[in-house]
Motif scaffolding. Structure first.
Motif, PDB file in Angstrom:
ATOM      1  N   ARG A  85      48.546  45.185  53.164  1.00  0.00           N
ATOM      2  CA  ARG A  85      49.228  44.314  52.202  1.00  0.00           C
ATOM      3  C   ARG A  85      50.587  44.927  51.915  1.00  0.00           C
ATOM      4  NH1 ARG A  85      47.876  42.591  47.424  1.00  0.00           N
ATOM      5  NH2 ARG A  85      47.574  44.656  46.561  1.00  0.00           N
ATOM      6  N   THR A 164      36.185  45.802  39.632  1.00  0.00           N
ATOM      7  CA  THR A 164      35.686  47.137  39.284  1.00  0.00           C
ATOM      8  C   THR A 164      36.279  47.541  37.934  1.00  0.00           C
ATOM      9  OG1 THR A 164      37.511  48.139  40.512  1.00  0.00           O
ATOM     10  CG2 THR A 164      35.445  47.840  41.711  1.00  0.00           C
ATOM     11  N   LYS A 166      38.237  49.141  34.830  1.00  0.00           N
ATOM     12  CA  LYS A 166      39.596  49.709  34.756  1.00  0.00           C
ATOM     13  C   LYS A 166      39.780  50.387  33.403  1.00  0.00           C
ATOM     14  CE  LYS A 166      41.536  48.029  38.539  1.00  0.00           C
ATOM     15  NZ  LYS A 166      40.311  48.189  39.294  1.00  0.00           N
ATOM     16  N   LEU A 218      49.542  31.759  38.871  1.00  0.00           N
ATOM     17  CA  LEU A 218      50.609  32.243  39.746  1.00  0.00           C
ATOM     18  C   LEU A 218      50.018  32.876  41.003  1.00  0.00           C
ATOM     19  CD1 LEU A 218      52.714  33.960  36.932  1.00  0.00           C
ATOM     20  CD2 LEU A 218      52.890  31.623  37.759  1.00  0.00           C
ATOM     21  N   TYR A 305      39.772  41.118  50.230  1.00  0.00           N
ATOM     22  CA  TYR A 305      41.182  41.189  49.837  1.00  0.00           C
ATOM     23  C   TYR A 305      41.698  42.606  50.026  1.00  0.00           C
ATOM     24  CZ  TYR A 305      39.429  43.168  45.405  1.00  0.00           C
ATOM     25  OH  TYR A 305      38.803  43.933  44.454  1.00  0.00           O
TER      26      TYR A 305
END
Ligand code: NAP
Length: 305
Positions: A85, A164, A166, A218, A305
């Protein structure tokens, strides 16, 4: 190394001068010129079908965008080749600005005053302070975590949802989306589009957001169930929606979103890849490939992802 540029959206003429300056030893090709298949790295953003055909010695697929669902979804994606990415500081900064613009538009009722102006209505709405408002961020990754920090700094209460756990300063984070939605006046979606997140902005989600709240999508159009959003706006439960991404794009002319008074839309511009700030990151990744090292921020195919 031989580097192939393949995109239906990004223009090689725009990128090549900066890439060639940052990587003077490498040779660049623009698809469909694949140098007879002799390619080490391919740079992609919404690539044309067939991009990976015959690229037998590929070492890295480098996305030019932060979202990678188009790459992962390509049935011809070569197995075993890492997909990186793009973490572009310019794009992250741009996304922060866009989120703040939309949150303030809703928080300060500007979407409403624009409508009043169109009707020549002189009327004040109640003022809220940032500390009266709670903003829920869906996705606390590169973009979501940065956005959350900016909103915390502005005095908003911030809740965040991620896969996960944070621990972000000032952010009430959770892996339970219902908990985050129920605590939110405004919800910002910055999740990747995966089978787990498709349709996540739906009627159940909207019902949990506090009345007169707003939705800011977004991330990707596939996150949003459009008829559910229209119903939540029409019922008066949601005050407004800010939408940047759609399925399909461009948004068809007959979409009800174009003319809905409760919707502000933009043409997928929330954060554009900024070659000036991203070429350095690409060059770092290619240097790692050259040294035979692992490239950071590669796609976890199991997570999607
Ligand atoms: P990222 O760094 O991969 O972060 C993704 C976040 O979503 C992570 O916090 C991740 O959780 C969370 N997540 C993923 N799947 C989840 C699930 N099933 N349940 C709960 N949380 C989940 O991604 P990013 O760089 O911030 O980018 C996010 C998205 O923004 C991109 O995929 C792209 O679609 C979109 N985008 C849009 C624009 C635009 O102009 N509109 C520009 C750039 C990017 P973990 O932290 O636990 O992994």
């Amino acid at each position: 190394m031989n580097i192939l540029f393949s995109s239906t959206k990004e223009k090689p003429d725009f990128w090549f001068p900066l890439l060639k300056k940052a990587l003077p030893e490498d040779r660049f090709f623009a698809w469909p010129d694949t140098n007879g298949g002799d390619i080490d790295v391919v740079l992609v953003a919404t690539h044309p079908p067939g991009t990976f055909n015959g690229l037998g010695r590929l070492k890295l697929i480098q996305s030019l965008w932060m979202g990678v669902e188009n790459i992962i979804g390509d049935p011809e994606l070569p197995r075993g080749v890492p997909v990186a990415r793009l973490i572009d500081p310019g794009m992250v900064a741009a996304m922060g600005e866009t989120v703040i613009a939309h949150v303030l538009d809703w928080h300060r009722h500007h979407y409403c005053y624009r409508e009043f102006q169109a009707q020549k209505i002189w009327k004040r709405r109640r003022q809220y302070l940032a500390s009266d408002r709670s903003i829920g961020i869906l996705g606390l990754g590169e973009l979501g975590a940065t956005v959350a920090a900016k909103l915390v700094a502005m005095g908003f209460n911030v809740a965040g949802f991620s896969r996960t756990p944070k621990n972000l300063p000032g952010v009430n984070s959770s892996t339970d989306i219902d908990e985050v939605l129920s605590a939110s006046d405004a919800v910002v979606c910055l999740l990747p589009l995966t089978p787990h997140t498709r349709g996540i902005l739906n009627k159940d989600a909207f019902a949990r957001i506090r009345k007169d709240g707003c939705v800011i999508n977004l991330a990707r159009g596939g996150h949003l169930v459009v008829p559910d959003l229209v119903a939540a706006l029409d019922s008066g439960h949601l005050a407004h929606a800010f939408l940047d991404v759609f399925e399909p794009e461009p948004l068809p002319a007959d979409s009800p979103l174009w003319t809905h008074p409760g919707v502000t839309l933009t043409p997928h511009i929330a954060a554009l890849t900024e070659p000036r700030t991203s070429v350095g990151r690409i060059a770092e990744n290619l240097a790692r490939v050259r040294r035979g090292e692992k490239v950071p921020n590669t796609v976890d195919f199991a997570a999607g992802y």
